[in-house]
Every structure is written in structure tokens, then in C-alpha cells.
Write an enzyme that holds these catalytic residues in place. Structure first.
Site, PDB file in Angstrom:
ATOM      1  N   ASP A  15       0.842  -1.182   0.000  1.00  0.00           N
ATOM      2  CA  ASP A  15       0.000   0.000   0.000  1.00  0.00           C
ATOM      3  C   ASP A  15       0.886   1.243   0.000  1.00  0.00           C
ATOM      4  OD1 ASP A  15      -1.729   2.102   0.613  1.00  0.00           O
ATOM      5  OD2 ASP A  15      -2.792   0.998   2.181  1.00  0.00           O
ATOM      6  N   ILE A  16       0.785   2.052  -1.029  1.00  0.00           N
ATOM      7  CA  ILE A  16       1.636   3.233  -1.146  1.00  0.00           C
ATOM      8  C   ILE A  16       1.381   4.234  -0.024  1.00  0.00           C
ATOM      9  CG2 ILE A  16       0.134   4.586  -2.684  1.00  0.00           C
ATOM     10  CD1 ILE A  16       2.820   5.245  -4.240  1.00  0.00           C
TER      11      ILE A  16
ATOM     12  N   ASN B 196      -5.972  12.465 -11.097  1.00  0.00           N
ATOM     13  CA  ASN B 196      -6.685  12.892 -12.298  1.00  0.00           C
ATOM     14  C   ASN B 196      -6.437  14.392 -12.443  1.00  0.00           C
ATOM     15  OD1 ASN B 196      -8.878  14.427 -10.996  1.00  0.00           O
ATOM     16  ND2 ASN B 196      -9.588  12.422 -10.302  1.00  0.00           N
TER      17      ASN B 196
ATOM     18  N   VAL C 104      -5.447   4.694  -6.568  1.00  0.00           N
ATOM     19  CA  VAL C 104      -4.363   5.293  -5.788  1.00  0.00           C
ATOM     20  C   VAL C 104      -4.755   6.707  -5.355  1.00  0.00           C
ATOM     21  CG1 VAL C 104      -1.993   6.168  -5.927  1.00  0.00           C
ATOM     22  CG2 VAL C 104      -2.533   3.904  -6.826  1.00  0.00           C
ATOM     23  N   ASP C 105      -5.313   7.468  -6.273  1.00  0.00           N
ATOM     24  CA  ASP C 105      -5.696   8.855  -5.994  1.00  0.00           C
ATOM     25  C   ASP C 105      -6.671   8.932  -4.815  1.00  0.00           C
ATOM     26  OD1 ASP C 105      -5.849  11.624  -6.373  1.00  0.00           O
ATOM     27  OD2 ASP C 105      -7.283  11.473  -8.024  1.00  0.00           O
TER      28      ASP C 105
ATOM     29  N   ILE D 177      -7.546   2.260 -13.930  1.00  0.00           N
ATOM     30  CA  ILE D 177      -8.684   2.604 -14.787  1.00  0.00           C
ATOM     31  C   ILE D 177      -8.254   3.217 -16.122  1.00  0.00           C
ATOM     32  CG2 ILE D 177      -9.084   4.900 -13.830  1.00  0.00           C
ATOM     33  CD1 ILE D 177     -12.179   3.721 -13.898  1.00  0.00           C
ATOM     34  N   TYR D 178      -7.011   3.737 -16.197  1.00  0.00           N
ATOM     35  CA  TYR D 178      -6.536   4.322 -17.449  1.00  0.00           C
ATOM     36  C   TYR D 178      -6.071   3.261 -18.442  1.00  0.00           C
ATOM     37  CZ  TYR D 178      -6.837   9.073 -15.538  1.00  0.00           C
ATOM     38  OH  TYR D 178      -7.274  10.268 -15.024  1.00  0.00           O
TER      39      TYR D 178
END
Length: 167
Positions: free
Chosen positions: A9-10, A23, A32-33, A124-125
Site C-alpha cells: 500500500d503506497i 486525475n 491510488v488517488d 482505470i486508465y
């Protein structure tokens, strides 16, 4: 510079700066965001709002990077960068590489010695993780930076394996 890999986990990384796969709105989102905004608390969003009210009124352009506080995260700063959406018909590799190089440039401006990156654009990208790993590692290795350690924090075993194979 040392490049290391961690599966995890970052938001738990004790580094000078955590890179957020943001985004363009800088207002939080999914993946992540969303995790960075949730764990970091409202201080991050407050600084992002100030950025949007100033120089980044139209949002942060793809491939660029900007820093805010890390709020409650165990890092000093969050470096937000906007990865490109993968396209089969348009090569956006330079934009993905730019996310890494620009994040390291911002890290240098901050005086950060340790930086944790996620696998930018692979959620998602839709960027294929093997290709994203190649681009990320090449960009980091080729960057002129004073950062001593770049740590790729990979959420799952598939991403970890892709990076490990190329490292």
C-alpha cells in the site's frame, strides 16, 4: 540511484514523497488517488483546491507534476501527476515517461531523497502493466535527479512481477 520494489500500500510508505496517480482535477478520485486523499486527510484536498484556484485553473496537464503536503501520510509531500489514458491507436508513451521524469524534477525541487511511485496509468486508465513497467523503469533510470531511492510500490502480485522481470 537505487530502484526498489515493494508489493503493498503506497499510503503506508515512509518516504520523503509519495507520487499520486492523480486525475487532472486534483480533487481526488478512485484507485491510488482516492486512497491517498482518504488516508492523507483534508489538508491534501485544501492544497489541491489552492492549486486549482491559481495556476492550474483548468487542471493539471497530463505528464506534468505538482506537489502538496502529505497531510496525515507518513511522507512529507505528495507529488501529483496525471498519467495518460492508454490508447491502441495513439502512442502516449512519452506522456507516461514524462510523469516519472517530472515527478523526480519536483522531488529535486523539494529536496526529497526517497520517492515512492505507483504503477501510473495501469488502473482505470488501462495501460498494460508490462509496458507501463518498461516505460517507468526506463524513464526513472534515464532521469537526471538527486533522488537517492525510487521505490515502486505495486498493489498486486501481477504488477510486482512485471516490474521485477524488468528490474
Amino acid at each position: 540511484m537505487e530502484v526498489t520494489l515493494v508489493q503493498g500500500d503506497i499510503t503506508e510508505q515512509r518516504v520523503d514523497a509519495i507520487v499520486n496517480a492523480a486525475n487532472s482535477s486534483l480533487m481526488g478520485g478512485g484507485g491510488v488517488d482516492g486512497a491517498i486523499h482518504r488516508h492523507g486527510g483534508p489538508e491534501i484536498l485544501q492544497e489541491c483546491r489552492k492549486l486549482r484556484a491559481g495556476h492550474y485553473g483548468k487542471g493539471l496537464p497530463t505528464g506534468m507534476a505538482v506537489a502538496t503536503t502529505a497531510g496525515r501520510l507518513p511522507a512529507r509531500w505528495v507529488i501529483h501527476t496525471v498519467g495518460p489514458v492508454h490508447s491502441r491507436s495513439d502512442d502516449r508513451s512519452e506522456l507516461l515517461a514524462s510523469c516519472h521524469v517530472e515527478s523526480l524534477r519536483v522531488a529535486d525541487e523539494l529536496g526529497a531523497a526517497t520517492v515512492a511511485f505507483p504503477a501510473i496509468s495501469t488502473g482505470i486508465y488501462g495501460w498494460p502493466v508490462d509496458d507501463a513497467a518498461r516505460i517507468a523503469l526506463d524513464a526513472v533510470r534515464g532521469a537526471r535527479t538527486s533522488v537517492r531511492e525510487v521505490r515502486f510500490v505495486l498493489f498486486d502480485a501481477v504488477a510486482y512481477a512485471a516490474f521485477e522481470t524488468l528490474l
